[in-house]
Design a protein around this motif. Structure first.
Motif, PDB file in Angstrom:
ATOM      1  N   UNK A   1      19.750 -64.223 -39.219  1.00 45.97           N
ATOM      2  CA  UNK A   1      19.185 -65.499 -39.683  1.00 45.97           C
ATOM      3  C   UNK A   1      20.371 -66.576 -40.022  1.00 45.97           C
ATOM      4  N   UNK A   2      21.430 -66.090 -40.538  1.00 43.10           N
ATOM      5  CA  UNK A   2      22.716 -66.926 -40.841  1.00 43.10           C
ATOM      6  C   UNK A   2      22.848 -67.656 -39.430  1.00 43.10           C
ATOM      7  N   UNK A   3      23.037 -66.928 -38.419  1.00 42.12           N
ATOM      8  CA  UNK A   3      23.418 -67.459 -37.151  1.00 42.12           C
ATOM      9  C   UNK A   3      22.354 -68.514 -36.449  1.00 42.12           C
ATOM     10  N   UNK A   4      21.293 -68.113 -36.896  1.00 45.02           N
ATOM     11  CA  UNK A   4      20.081 -69.203 -36.400  1.00 45.02           C
ATOM     12  C   UNK A   4      19.948 -70.341 -37.105  1.00 45.02           C
ATOM     13  N   UNK A   5      20.431 -70.098 -38.497  1.00 44.51           N
ATOM     14  CA  UNK A   5      20.160 -71.372 -39.568  1.00 44.51           C
ATOM     15  C   UNK A   5      21.586 -72.316 -38.847  1.00 44.51           C
ATOM     16  N   UNK A   6      22.500 -71.704 -38.524  1.00 50.36           N
ATOM     17  CA  UNK A   6      23.717 -72.378 -38.186  1.00 50.36           C
ATOM     18  C   UNK A   6      23.596 -73.070 -36.715  1.00 50.36           C
TER      19      UNK A   6
ATOM     20  N   UNK B   1      23.596 -71.504 -33.804  1.00 51.55           N
ATOM     21  CA  UNK B   1      24.288 -70.764 -32.799  1.00 51.55           C
ATOM     22  C   UNK B   1      23.488 -70.026 -31.663  1.00 51.55           C
ATOM     23  N   UNK B   2      23.147 -70.512 -30.548  1.00 53.82           N
ATOM     24  CA  UNK B   2      22.343 -69.873 -29.612  1.00 53.82           C
ATOM     25  C   UNK B   2      22.630 -68.482 -29.262  1.00 53.82           C
ATOM     26  N   UNK B   3      21.617 -67.795 -29.276  1.00 53.28           N
ATOM     27  CA  UNK B   3      21.525 -66.330 -28.766  1.00 53.28           C
ATOM     28  C   UNK B   3      20.526 -66.146 -27.672  1.00 53.28           C
ATOM     29  N   UNK B   4      20.982 -65.603 -26.615  1.00 52.30           N
ATOM     30  CA  UNK B   4      19.740 -65.461 -25.637  1.00 52.30           C
ATOM     31  C   UNK B   4      18.960 -64.070 -25.846  1.00 52.30           C
ATOM     32  N   UNK B   5      17.949 -64.444 -25.086  1.00 52.11           N
ATOM     33  CA  UNK B   5      17.025 -63.123 -24.970  1.00 52.11           C
ATOM     34  C   UNK B   5      16.219 -62.601 -26.380  1.00 52.11           C
ATOM     35  N   UNK B   6      16.218 -63.637 -27.426  1.00 51.14           N
ATOM     36  CA  UNK B   6      15.724 -63.252 -28.510  1.00 51.14           C
ATOM     37  C   UNK B   6      14.171 -62.754 -28.416  1.00 51.14           C
ATOM     38  N   UNK B   7      13.345 -63.426 -28.047  1.00 53.56           N
ATOM     39  CA  UNK B   7      12.050 -62.842 -27.937  1.00 53.56           C
ATOM     40  C   UNK B   7      11.894 -61.826 -26.819  1.00 53.56           C
TER      41      UNK B   7
ATOM     42  N   UNK C   1      17.457 -63.880 -36.136  1.00 51.21           N
ATOM     43  CA  UNK C   1      17.863 -64.895 -35.563  1.00 51.21           C
ATOM     44  C   UNK C   1      16.561 -65.875 -35.427  1.00 51.21           C
ATOM     45  N   UNK C   2      15.388 -65.207 -34.916  1.00 49.82           N
ATOM     46  CA  UNK C   2      14.211 -65.961 -34.647  1.00 49.82           C
ATOM     47  C   UNK C   2      13.778 -66.586 -36.043  1.00 49.82           C
ATOM     48  N   UNK C   3      14.074 -65.838 -37.054  1.00 47.07           N
ATOM     49  CA  UNK C   3      13.520 -66.383 -38.393  1.00 47.07           C
ATOM     50  C   UNK C   3      14.601 -67.653 -38.708  1.00 47.07           C
TER      51      UNK C   3
END
Length: 197
Positions: free
Chosen positions: A82-87, A89-95, A133-135
């Motif tokens: 969540x912290x990285x998502x808020x910041x 920071x892109x992360x591949x293949x989340x879904x 991350x999605x959240x």
């Protein structure tokens, strides 16, 4: 079931998920800036409910330190994601990984895979990171973001508790029901992957 076989099952689930269209579970979530919205979000997403209850169910099959360690691993890594998502920071293949978590955890429960507590925590934490991350990416940069995350964490803990409560019902009959619930979870995940649900 051997550890290498269970690892192959999860790997196949991840590969299937990455080949399928993305889940739409995190689109159009509405307001993401209040405690109430965060509390409600996991309760109205099929992927959230299934995975978070599954963590509790699988922990009861393993027993011992997994009963508290696996839910704590999920909550901790979900917060990191969540912290990285808020910041931003892109992360591949989340879904795709979220979809794989549904199928993978369902298969692990259905097969009653008995992983070491640390290995299970790593796997659960991996999946939790992507859920988190999605959240995090849903949250607007407002003062309500912290309340939203707090609501999600509380709802997640409650869903883990529901899985633990169901899994700890006495008797072998209930163990069979837990394994059947795992199979249903995996089947639902496959349905989501294929766009049938």
């Amino acid at each position: 079931m051997t550890r290498s076989k269970s690892t192959r099952i999860v790997f196949v689930a991840i590969m299937l998920a990455s080949a399928c269209k993305p889940a739409l579970s995190h689109i159009g979530v509405g307001s993401a800036n209040s405690f109430a919205a965060g509390l409600a979000h996991p309760l109205f997403g099929l992927d959230h409910m299934m995975v978070m209850v599954a963590v509790g169910l699988w922990a009861t099959l393993r027993g011992g330190r997994a009963l508290w360690g696996w839910p704590v691993a999920f909550l901790s890594l979900m917060l990191v994601g969540s912290a990285l998502g808020i910041a931003g920071v892109p992360v591949p293949f989340v879904e795709p990984v979220i979809l794989a978590s549904i199928v993978g955890l369902g298969l692990l429960i259905a097969a009653a895979v008995d992983l070491p507590v640390a290995a299970g925590a790593i796997m659960i934490g991996f999946f939790a990171f992507f859920h988190g991350h999605a959240h995090g990416t849903e949250i607007l940069e407002t003062a309500g973001g912290l309340e939203y995350v707090t609501g999600i964490v509380l709802a997640t803990a409650c869903l883990h508790g529901a899985g633990l409560g169901l899994g700890l019902l006495p008797g072998q009959r209930f163990r069979g029901i837990v394994r059947l619930a795992g199979a249903a979870t995996a089947a639902t995940g496959l349905g989501l992957m294929l766009g049938a649900l």
